[in-house]
Design a protein around this motif. Structure first.
Motif, PDB file in Angstrom:
ATOM      1  N   GLN A 471     -22.974  19.235  24.900  1.00 49.70           N
ATOM      2  CA  GLN A 471     -22.184  18.452  24.058  1.00 49.70           C
ATOM      3  C   GLN A 471     -22.404  17.411  23.425  1.00 49.70           C
ATOM      4  N   VAL A 472     -23.717  16.579  24.735  1.00 53.13           N
ATOM      5  CA  VAL A 472     -24.726  14.982  24.200  1.00 53.13           C
ATOM      6  C   VAL A 472     -25.452  15.574  23.106  1.00 53.13           C
ATOM      7  N   ILE A 473     -26.499  16.480  23.116  1.00 54.55           N
ATOM      8  CA  ILE A 473     -27.125  16.546  22.157  1.00 54.55           C
ATOM      9  C   ILE A 473     -26.210  17.018  20.492  1.00 54.55           C
ATOM     10  N   GLN A 474     -25.278  17.765  20.953  1.00 54.40           N
ATOM     11  CA  GLN A 474     -24.915  18.603  19.512  1.00 54.40           C
ATOM     12  C   GLN A 474     -23.815  16.780  19.227  1.00 54.40           C
ATOM     13  N   SER A 475     -23.864  16.127  19.671  1.00 55.27           N
ATOM     14  CA  SER A 475     -22.562  15.120  19.457  1.00 55.27           C
ATOM     15  C   SER A 475     -23.617  13.444  18.867  1.00 55.27           C
ATOM     16  N   GLN A 476     -24.881  13.199  19.709  1.00 51.51           N
ATOM     17  CA  GLN A 476     -25.945  12.699  19.513  1.00 51.51           C
ATOM     18  C   GLN A 476     -26.402  13.582  17.512  1.00 51.51           C
ATOM     19  N   GLN A 477     -26.928  14.186  17.869  1.00 49.88           N
ATOM     20  CA  GLN A 477     -27.160  15.416  16.262  1.00 49.88           C
ATOM     21  C   GLN A 477     -26.597  15.113  14.852  1.00 49.88           C
TER      22      GLN A 477
END
Length: 761
Positions: A471-477
């Protein structure tokens, strides 16, 4: 006298009161310095020690040398402070007598801490001397400002303002800090008497103009007690901590928070305690009679295996529990016995063997209490933090680096839990349920294993980050993509605004109907700006030829001109429309809006083939003041989609009702956008409910704002839209600081109160 005239007269009186007080500032400080000098001289005559005698002699000598210049400077800074021009600075990064943060405390030395405490004591004394006269003046000032009730903080003449300015004046004197401290100790009484007389005279003067003061309200408190939702009045608490001897003062806390890099190089737990204990020097209870240190391993866990293995076993137990006990029933089971946490706290307190351990223990207890009482976090999340307390207390007994190492695993874990937890305003979402399950799985086991180092916290943080990573990676992207788009949007809009201003200067712009002028200064300015930004080589002055089209369009939109050359108009129309479509395609201009403009343009072209109307029937021309603006913050549909753009409709009701605030957020809407910084958590009223978001990015020119929601979705808006939300109280500030930092700041405030009450630093 009518209400409007009275308000104007009162405002004039208010300004006159400020001006008179500023002018009187030089005489007031001169009198204060005379009283200060007499006080210094009396103590000089009583002094017996050589060092004390020399120090007081230096203070008198420097005061004689500096007094005239300081008195002359004082009214200048006082006037600036009264006018709220924010010209008064402070050595500590904010108003001298404002709230002190732990970050500021970390960077202060012992003398700076002492000076901070002395000014706070001076404020207390000044306030106590002048309070009666100040109450009367507060009522007068409130009446002049048209307030419904007395608001002491709205009075620019309050003692805090005078002392803030005075500290800045003393800082500019370029004298040793110990001299400033001594001056401060001797000037408070004189300043209190001077302000008492000044307030009384000014109040009488205001009342002589027929002003009826407001009824007296609550007196202003000399110290800001607590700024967070979870204020802890430590010494007045109802639990057993109120009977504990207070070891927490500002200077001792500074030593705990100070960066001690040299002493942190691979130090074993016992060595860390020994080294830190040597840095502090005060008496604690005789450890000879203290209870023996409990066997933490025996008291807290039956596991004899390694930490990771024990962790895995406990996680399996928690997972089994999760399959049986629903989340709604499990919220109150973490601390199900009222006395359990307190008995654990008592047991661990008895195990403290050194001054450093006592201090670390008390600071951690207060910090956890602050977090657990902060209702901005949902109760299940606060329960997890409460359940974590024994593990954190055991940790700081062997590793005080928690407080001075921001990258300490336990501190980072608390930071992650609280910051991620702020996004949830309700437990009734799948995202919240998953988040709480992750805490139960990886954080709860810490309370049931032996803690003799930071390793278990490091492991828990590693597991949490792994669980959240997708979720963090997706949100950062998502955020990064939105930032790139909005950066481009701001650059194009600023350029388009300049182009629009230049187009507005063309004389023919006043000769065409409103739709054409609005189109050129709106969408077409965006087209020209886009073409220029796309022209990386810079080889042409008019990339795409879109500027050249402006004059052709202006001519074609004036039937009285095209009627004279129908052949030219006939040749131009097809090329004109094709070029317009090409340009609008650059900015992905909506087809519906394109068709509407083309229909209006074609009607103007058709008028050229009809007889000229009478002058009396000619449509009125657009006035310059009505020109553009509707595309100043233009986003193409795809740009709006990528960034989650929130556009305020023109008919957005200013007085629309907003829903009641969610749990823990009782503060009014944000007072100004300047208070909003990246990382702040806010609530926005959307479709009848409050939704929490974090401010992720502000554009370089502060024209665009980007927020991130609970599912990692982005929401962007322009500055005018955000200002509108603030104005209509549809946006509330939840938190502008890290909750861990805020909890530590509350500990600093407690230490300040203790320092004042005990007469120490």
């Amino acid at each position: 006298m009518n209400s409007a005239s009275r308000s104007e007269q009162y405002l004039t009186l208010f300004r006159a009161a400020l001006a008179q007080s500023a002018r009187h500032g030089e005489a007031l400080l001169s009198h204060v310095f005379l009283v200060t000098r007499r006080s210094l001289a009396q103590e000089f005559n009583r002094a017996t020690g050589q060092h004390e005698h020399a120090q007081l002699g230096l203070c008198i000598k420097l005061l004689d040398e500096k007094a005239a210049a300081l008195c002359a400077r004082f009214p200048v800074l006082l006037r600036q402070a009264f006018e709220d021009k924010q010209a008064v600075s402070s050595q500590f990064g904010e108003l001298a007598l404002g709230e002190l943060s732990h970050k500021q405390l970390e960077n202060m030395d012992e003398s700076q801490v002492q000076e901070r405490v002395e000014f706070a004591r001076a404020l207390q004394l000044v306030q106590s001397i002048a309070q009666q006269s100040l109450n009367e003046l507060n009522g007068c000032i409130g009446a002049l400002l048209g307030l419904a009730h007395v608001q002491p903080e709205r009075n620019p003449l309050r003692p805090q303002t005078y002392l803030t300015v005075l500290q800045e004046v003393l800082l500019q004197a370029a004298v040793p800090i110990q001299v400033r401290i001594t001056w401060t100790q001797h000037l408070a009484s004189g300043l209190g008497d001077a302000l008492k007389s000044s307030y009384s005279a000014l109040a009488q003067k205001i009342k002589s103009y027929g002003v009826l003061p407001l009824p007296a309200g609550e007196p202003e408190k000399p110290l800001v007690a607590a700024r967070g939702q979870a204020a802890v009045h430590w010494k007045n608490g109802a639990d057993e901590t109120s009977q504990q001897p207070s070891v927490l003062t500002l200077n001792r806390l500074r030593e705990l928070l100070a960066d001690q890099t040299d002493s942190q190089q691979e130090v074993a737990p016992d060595e860390a305690v020994t080294q830190f204990a040597g840095a502090l020097d005060w008496n604690v209870a005789d450890t000879a009679d203290a209870s023996p240190t409990p066997d933490f391993a025996q008291a807290t866990t039956d596991f004899a295996s390694t930490v990771p293995a024990a962790f895995e076993a406990l996680q399996n137990m928690n997972q089994a529990d999760e399959e049986v006990v629903p989340l709604s029933q499990r919220q109150d089971t973490l601390m199900d016995k009222a006395g359990q946490a307190e008995s654990t706290r008592q047991m661990l307190r008895k195990s403290c063997q050194s001054s450093a351990q006592v201090l670390s223990f008390e600071v951690m207890v207060q910090m956890i209490d602050n977090l657990v009482k902060d209702t901005r976090l949902l109760k299940p999340i606060r329960d997890v933090i409460a359940n974590l307390e024994p593990a954190l207390l055991r940790l700081v007994l062997v590793d005080p680096r928690f407080f001075n190492n921001k990258q300490h695993p336990a501190r980072r874990m608390l930071q992650e839990i609280t910051q991620r937890g702020l996004v949830f305003g309700s437990t009734d979402t799948p995202e919240c349920a998953r988040f709480i399950r992750s805490l139960h799985r990886y954080v709860n086991p810490l309370s049931r294993i032996q803690i003799d180092s930071a390793e278990p916290f490091d492991l828990a943080l590693f597991n949490l980050n792994n669980m959240w990573s997708e979720q963090v990676i997706q949100s950062q992207q998502t955020v990064q993509q939105a930032m790139r788009v909005l950066n481009r949007v701001e650059e194009r809009n600023l350029l388009a605004e300049k182009i629009s201003a230049n187009l507005d200067l063309i004389p023919e712009m006043r000769q065409v109907p409103a739709p054409v002028a609005e189109f050129l200064c709106g969408p077409w300015a965006q087209v020209i700006a886009t073409a220029e930004l796309n022209n990386k080589t810079g080889g042409t002055e008019d990339p795409g030829g879109y500027k050249n089209l402006v004059n052709l369009l202006l001519w074609s939109a004036q039937p009285e001109l095209t009627r004279k050359d129908l052949g030219q108009l006939t040749k131009l129309v097809s090329k004109l429309l094709a070029k317009l479509r090409e340009g609008l395609g650059l900015i992905d201009y909506p087809a519906v809006k394109t068709s509407l403009f083309f229909d209006a343009l074609m009607k103007l072209h058709q008028q050229a083939f009809r007889p000229a109307p009478d002058a009396s029937t000619v449509a009125p021309r657009i006035d310059k003041t009505n020109l553009p603006g509707n595309h100043r913050h233009w986003l193409a549909p795809e740009e709006a989609k990528v960034s989650g753009f929130m556009e305020m409709p023109d008919d957005f009701p200013v007085d629309r009702p907003v829903p009641p605030p969610t749990q823990g957020v009782s503060a009014p809407s944000l007072p100004s956008l300047e208070k909003l910084v990246v990382g702040s958590w806010v609530e926005i009223a959307i479709q009848g409910s409050w939704q929490r978001s974090q401010l992720s990015w502000i554009s370089p020119q502060r024209t665009m704002y980007l927020f991130t929601g609970v599912q990692g979705q982005t929401q962007s808006m322009t500055r005018p839209s955000l200002e509108h939300l603030v104005h209509t109280q549809a946006l509330r500030l939840v938190s502008e600081h890290s909750m861990v930092d805020s909890a530590l700041d509350e500990v600093v405030h407690t230490a300040m109160r203790n320092s004042l009450e005990r007469g120490q630093t």
